[in-house]
Design a protein around this motif. Structure first.
Motif, PDB file in Angstrom:
ATOM      1  N   ASN A  14      -7.267   9.276   4.361  1.00 33.99           N
ATOM      2  CA  ASN A  14      -7.364   8.960   2.937  1.00 33.99           C
ATOM      3  C   ASN A  14      -8.026   7.600   2.772  1.00 33.99           C
ATOM      4  O   ASN A  14      -8.174   6.841   3.733  1.00 33.99           O
ATOM      5  CB  ASN A  14      -5.973   8.896   2.302  1.00 33.99           C
ATOM      6  CG  ASN A  14      -5.346  10.246   2.150  1.00 33.99           C
ATOM      7  OD1 ASN A  14      -6.016  11.228   1.891  1.00 33.99           O
ATOM      8  ND2 ASN A  14      -4.034  10.300   2.304  1.00 33.99           N
ATOM      9  N   ALA A  15      -8.372   7.256   1.556  1.00 31.24           N
ATOM     10  CA  ALA A  15      -8.968   5.947   1.277  1.00 31.24           C
ATOM     11  C   ALA A  15      -8.033   4.811   1.666  1.00 31.24           C
ATOM     12  O   ALA A  15      -8.479   3.714   2.000  1.00 31.24           O
ATOM     13  CB  ALA A  15      -9.339   5.851  -0.202  1.00 31.24           C
ATOM     14  N   ASP A  16      -6.710   5.077   1.653  1.00 33.26           N
ATOM     15  CA  ASP A  16      -5.743   4.030   2.011  1.00 33.26           C
ATOM     16  C   ASP A  16      -5.480   3.967   3.514  1.00 33.26           C
ATOM     17  O   ASP A  16      -4.620   3.228   3.970  1.00 33.26           O
ATOM     18  CB  ASP A  16      -4.429   4.223   1.253  1.00 33.26           C
ATOM     19  CG  ASP A  16      -3.742   5.540   1.572  1.00 33.26           C
ATOM     20  OD1 ASP A  16      -4.224   6.302   2.434  1.00 33.26           O
ATOM     21  OD2 ASP A  16      -2.702   5.818   0.942  1.00 33.26           O
ATOM     22  N   GLY A  17      -6.214   4.756   4.308  1.00 34.39           N
ATOM     23  CA  GLY A  17      -6.084   4.709   5.757  1.00 34.39           C
ATOM     24  C   GLY A  17      -5.001   5.602   6.337  1.00 34.39           C
ATOM     25  O   GLY A  17      -4.806   5.625   7.539  1.00 34.39           O
ATOM     26  N   LYS A  18      -4.307   6.356   5.505  1.00 30.32           N
ATOM     27  CA  LYS A  18      -3.272   7.264   5.990  1.00 30.32           C
ATOM     28  C   LYS A  18      -3.890   8.613   6.348  1.00 30.32           C
ATOM     29  O   LYS A  18      -4.886   9.022   5.761  1.00 30.32           O
ATOM     30  CB  LYS A  18      -2.178   7.461   4.932  1.00 30.32           C
ATOM     31  CG  LYS A  18      -1.404   6.203   4.650  1.00 30.32           C
ATOM     32  CD  LYS A  18      -0.318   6.471   3.628  1.00 30.32           C
ATOM     33  CE  LYS A  18       0.453   5.188   3.333  1.00 30.32           C
ATOM     34  NZ  LYS A  18       1.452   5.390   2.288  1.00 30.32           N
TER      35      LYS A  18
END
Length: 79
Positions: A14-18
């Motif tokens: 995801n964009a948040d790195g998850k």
């Protein structure tokens, strides 16, 4: 009624790195079935090359009565 839904487990980040997985959709299907309103699909095909992810998806779907099959993506999509 939908004939098929195809799932791959590992979709990237995801964009948040998850990690991005299909489990959010599997959870949605499970919740619908738990509430006596299963999603109208005849069969779910799990085509991930991730054996742990595939087991998690198929286990959840089996628990709520969704018909599903597992195919190995590495074998399924190569000539």
């Amino acid at each position: 009624v939908y004939q098929e839904i195809w799932f791959d487990h590992d979709l990237g980040m995801n964009a948040d790195g998850k990690d991005d997985t299909t489990m959010i959709v599997v959870d949605f299907l499970s919740e619908r079935a738990f509430n006596d309103d299963p999603y109208p699909v005849e069969q779910v095909i799990v085509h991930t090359a991730n054996p742990v992810g595939a087991a998690n998806i198929t286990r959840a779907l089996n628990n709520y009565g969704y018909r599903n099959i597992r195919v190995d993506a590495a074998e399924f999509f190569t000539a």
